[in-house]
Scaffold this motif. Sequence first.
Motif, PDB file in Angstrom:
ATOM      1  N   GLN A 201       0.826  -1.194   0.000  1.00 51.29           N
ATOM      2  CA  GLN A 201       0.000   0.000   0.000  1.00 51.29           C
ATOM      3  C   GLN A 201       0.867   1.254   0.000  1.00 51.29           C
ATOM      4  OE1 GLN A 201      -2.739  -1.242   3.384  1.00 51.29           O
ATOM      5  NE2 GLN A 201      -4.080   0.142   2.249  1.00 51.29           N
ATOM      6  N   LYS A 202       0.297   2.339  -0.520  1.00 50.77           N
ATOM      7  CA  LYS A 202       0.993   3.614  -0.475  1.00 50.77           C
ATOM      8  C   LYS A 202       0.900   4.198   0.929  1.00 50.77           C
ATOM      9  CE  LYS A 202       1.071   8.311  -2.292  1.00 50.77           C
ATOM     10  NZ  LYS A 202       0.457   9.311  -3.198  1.00 50.77           N
ATOM     11  N   ILE A 203       2.054   4.538   1.508  1.00 53.19           N
ATOM     12  CA  ILE A 203       2.114   5.166   2.829  1.00 53.19           C
ATOM     13  C   ILE A 203       3.031   6.378   2.739  1.00 53.19           C
ATOM     14  CG2 ILE A 203       2.766   4.901   5.244  1.00 53.19           C
ATOM     15  CD1 ILE A 203       2.209   1.959   5.036  1.00 53.19           C
ATOM     16  N   GLU A 204       2.556   7.522   3.192  1.00 52.35           N
ATOM     17  CA  GLU A 204       3.375   8.727   3.261  1.00 52.35           C
ATOM     18  C   GLU A 204       3.649   9.045   4.732  1.00 52.35           C
ATOM     19  OE1 GLU A 204       4.808  10.238   0.919  1.00 52.35           O
ATOM     20  OE2 GLU A 204       3.793   9.447  -0.873  1.00 52.35           O
ATOM     21  N   THR A 205       4.894   9.410   5.034  1.00 50.47           N
ATOM     22  CA  THR A 205       5.269   9.706   6.414  1.00 50.47           C
ATOM     23  C   THR A 205       5.814  11.131   6.518  1.00 50.47           C
ATOM     24  OG1 THR A 205       7.500   8.820   6.095  1.00 50.47           O
ATOM     25  CG2 THR A 205       5.827   7.291   6.868  1.00 50.47           C
ATOM     26  N   PHE A 206       5.524  11.763   7.648  1.00 48.65           N
ATOM     27  CA  PHE A 206       6.029  13.100   7.951  1.00 48.65           C
ATOM     28  C   PHE A 206       6.601  13.058   9.364  1.00 48.65           C
ATOM     29  CE2 PHE A 206       1.698  13.336   6.009  1.00 48.65           C
ATOM     30  CZ  PHE A 206       2.118  13.352   4.692  1.00 48.65           C
ATOM     31  N   ASP A 207       7.908  13.289   9.481  1.00 50.34           N
ATOM     32  CA  ASP A 207       8.533  13.201  10.795  1.00 50.34           C
ATOM     33  C   ASP A 207       8.556  14.557  11.484  1.00 50.34           C
ATOM     34  OD1 ASP A 207      10.565  14.637   9.583  1.00 50.34           O
ATOM     35  OD2 ASP A 207      11.926  12.932   9.430  1.00 50.34           O
ATOM     36  N   ALA A 208       9.039  14.567  12.729  1.00 52.37           N
ATOM     37  CA  ALA A 208       9.014  15.780  13.543  1.00 52.37           C
ATOM     38  C   ALA A 208       9.833  16.899  12.913  1.00 52.37           C
ATOM     39  CB  ALA A 208       9.520  15.468  14.951  1.00 52.37           C
ATOM     40  N   ARG A 209      10.938  16.547  12.251  1.00 50.77           N
ATOM     41  CA  ARG A 209      11.777  17.581  11.629  1.00 50.77           C
ATOM     42  C   ARG A 209      11.050  18.265  10.480  1.00 50.77           C
ATOM     43  NH1 ARG A 209      17.262  15.675   9.630  1.00 50.77           N
ATOM     44  NH2 ARG A 209      17.799  17.874   9.772  1.00 50.77           N
ATOM     45  N   SER A 210      10.396  17.496   9.617  1.00 46.39           N
ATOM     46  CA  SER A 210       9.675  18.101   8.497  1.00 46.39           C
ATOM     47  C   SER A 210       8.469  18.893   8.981  1.00 46.39           C
ATOM     48  CB  SER A 210       9.240  17.025   7.504  1.00 46.39           C
ATOM     49  OG  SER A 210       8.351  16.093   8.100  1.00 46.39           O
ATOM     50  N   ILE A 211       7.830  18.421  10.062  1.00 51.61           N
ATOM     51  CA  ILE A 211       6.698  19.149  10.629  1.00 51.61           C
ATOM     52  C   ILE A 211       7.175  20.478  11.213  1.00 51.61           C
ATOM     53  CG2 ILE A 211       4.923  19.117  12.426  1.00 51.61           C
ATOM     54  CD1 ILE A 211       4.840  16.043  12.017  1.00 51.61           C
TER      55      ILE A 211
ATOM     56  N   ILE B 175       3.756  16.015  17.763  1.00 53.53           N
ATOM     57  CA  ILE B 175       3.771  14.875  16.834  1.00 53.53           C
ATOM     58  C   ILE B 175       5.207  14.474  16.523  1.00 53.53           C
ATOM     59  CG2 ILE B 175       3.146  14.071  14.538  1.00 53.53           C
ATOM     60  CD1 ILE B 175       0.733  15.934  14.671  1.00 53.53           C
ATOM     61  N   LYS B 176       5.487  13.234  16.782  1.00 53.43           N
ATOM     62  CA  LYS B 176       6.795  12.655  16.456  1.00 53.43           C
ATOM     63  C   LYS B 176       6.831  12.164  15.017  1.00 53.43           C
ATOM     64  CE  LYS B 176       9.628   8.684  17.911  1.00 53.43           C
ATOM     65  NZ  LYS B 176       9.708   7.586  18.898  1.00 53.43           N
ATOM     66  N   LYS B 177       5.696  11.623  14.571  1.00 49.18           N
ATOM     67  CA  LYS B 177       5.621  11.088  13.217  1.00 49.18           C
ATOM     68  C   LYS B 177       4.159  10.926  12.825  1.00 49.18           C
ATOM     69  CE  LYS B 177       7.494   7.256  10.444  1.00 49.18           C
ATOM     70  NZ  LYS B 177       8.212   5.962  10.512  1.00 49.18           N
ATOM     71  N   THR B 178       3.856  11.223  11.568  1.00 52.18           N
ATOM     72  CA  THR B 178       2.525  10.985  11.023  1.00 52.18           C
ATOM     73  C   THR B 178       2.645  10.032   9.845  1.00 52.18           C
ATOM     74  OG1 THR B 178       1.755  13.187  11.661  1.00 52.18           O
ATOM     75  CG2 THR B 178       0.491  12.038   9.981  1.00 52.18           C
TER      76      THR B 178
END
Length: 806
Positions: free
Chosen positions: A120-130, A200-203
């Motif tokens: 499946q397609k999963i996109e992640t956004f970590d604390a640094r990018s946030i 948020i640490k990670k989304t």
Amino acid sequence: MQNLKPTLILISFLFTLTFYAQEITVLDADTGIPVDNIAIYNKDQSKTTITDANGKSELDIFLPKEKITFKHISYEPFISTKSQIEKRGNRVYLHLKTEELQEVVMSVSKWEQQKKHIPQKIETFDARSIAFANPQTSADLLQNSGKVFVQKSQLGGGSPMIRGFATNRILLSVDGVRMNNAIFRGGNLQNVISIDPFTIKKTEVTFGPGSVIYGSDAIGGVMNFYTQTPHFSYADSLAFSGNVNYRFASANNESTAHLDFNFGKQKWASYTSFTYNNFDDLKMGEHGPESYLRPNHVIRENGTDVLVSNDDPKKQVSSGYDQINFLQKFTYKPNSMWNYDLGLYYSETSNYPRYDRLIRPSRDGDGLRSAEWYYGPQKWFMGNVQITQKGKNKFYDGVKLTTAYQFFEESRHDRGFQDVELYSTREKVDALSVNLDFENKKIGDLNLYYGAEYIFNKVNSKGSMQNIETDEVVETASRYPDGATWQTFAGYINGEYQLKPNLSLLSGIRYSQVWVDATFDTTFYPFPFDEADIITGALTGSLGISWFPRSDLQVTLNGSTGFRAPNIDDIGKIFDSEPGSVVVPNPDLEPEYAYNGELGIRKNFNDVVVLKGAAYYTYLVDALVRRDFAFGGQTEIDYNGEPSNVQAIQNAAKAYVYGFEFGLETYFTENLSLNTNLTLTEGVEEDDDGTDSPSRHAAPTFGDLHLIWEDQKLKADLFINYNGEVSNDDLALSEQGKTYMYASDVNGNPYSPSWYTLNFRSQYQITNAIKASVSLENMTNQRYRMYSSGIVAPGTNLVLGLGYAF
């Protein structure tokens, strides 16, 4: 004395050596775990050392102000000095490099899995990018990603759309706990703003059905928010650290303050976070449709409602609000096998106006329909206890027990222009959940993940009418049947099998049983039924492969099903859906089912260009949609003193949604890169009578283009956001009647115009402890409204941020 002199010199030397000895510990910034084999060296590499198995090293060979580099193949380089590190408690935190194929995700099994094995397609956004994006809310966090479309009815809002689905057809999860409750509606939701982006640490956003793991509602996708975890101390002493942040935005005079701090010992740790937001009325842009302006608004003067001119028509009166967020976490780890976690979450807004209702014209078109329309404070509390055991066992390698209690409160208040009756409904939901999840990695190349889930929701709902002149309050019909319950019990099994080193298979199955019980009060409406007692079941599954025909090429193929069981909002709601229409209860409902297919590809061209693409098709049957209805034989009833057409949620349609998602990353140099995303979605709803219409939640074509410069201290991003047009023919029927929200085409019909914005974002590391950010959004001052949104987007917006780490 002569004999004493050598002794004094030796003592002095030993004292000096002791004084300047400096032992440091290098830790992973996300997990707090020590990192070994970190290379530490000065500028010309004449002095070098490495960290040991405990992440420790001595810096005696370096001068106090000498630049020192910390480097590892898996981590971003870090440069500092001995004196600066000493001020930070002799700890150095390193961030993992973003290597997508080696990335670990938890969304598909609730346990760590390598992303490259997931079809499946999963996109992640970590604390640094946030932190770099520096969003106002978690809704803005998703929108800034360029991967998720977000609708806003008001400033205090944000309803994500994923692959043509939204609201109660996508699932929100916080630290492994389902946030969707029994009154999540088909209309736009704003619960995502209860999640503080600072914590948020990670989304992780999973695209497509996720019902095998998450059950009902996970049709369009799943959004998992993982918050920060407390960090242990890896020394005998107490470790203390924290952050202070401030943010200002000019478009709505935002003022945001944030504080978090961490206490850690070797076996226990505590993390505390507090954030306060103050948002003023939002100001729209200069260049765009004049119909978006706010020329007038209502004030109460000398006991009567008065329509007055707006001094600044670009200022969206009223749209501002306040919010507080609090998070407290404790963790206890007595040994390497057991972990005990407690999380306490709280979020509360002030009253916040529903802007799209405040701009509705009166029936004669000469004024405004509402004098007041606002949501009461949106409150969310969660207490989450999680117990994790890892280690060899006959049936599992890991087991995780997650128990949670959540409390939701929301209310709605509206009063017509020149009316003295303020109508209010207030809802409270108590939600209990228990999840038991297992991980088993002992069956050769097969990894099994299995578990069970139980959820119970109880809804309390009250209605009232207040005379604002006499303050007399009388009871009126509630929005939902008071005391209604929704519960589900489910079991699942998910397997990951390594067929070959370059070929993985992931498959799973789940059965869910759902019970709904509601009793209807006939005091205010003569319901032709007394109760709803519904028992439904659903079997869902998934099967997919991840294949690497070459090391630089990945192909994924996935098929899955999803479902949504009717909830209290579907079965028992009474509310005004649009001008002149009222939705009434319907206890004769069945679950809706989705069947989804997806093909993905990822190609890496010599680590210089990375191309990603996905195509999908989703077919929804027995769709729960709002349609005209006969209520006790009547097609029109009186609601809040106004004749209204009767509608109800019904299994009256099927729908199909298909689309394409593209991504491109280009690395010109070590510091300069370019990335772009483009999403195209089409959706159609077809009624049982054969008529069809565009899907309301199929977002317009949208995309972005980023040119990014990054070095050790500075990161800068010049980017464009783009949205395509939604013509009148492509507007859903429910949207075509909202002429006050849309621009007019050449034929005078409502439509959503295309738009673009030019933006700049930057972040500079002034010192190891101080970080500043400056952003300028919508530099050309466009006046635009996101599709289906009530509030108009900000005009030129200067965003300033300052952070201090201690």
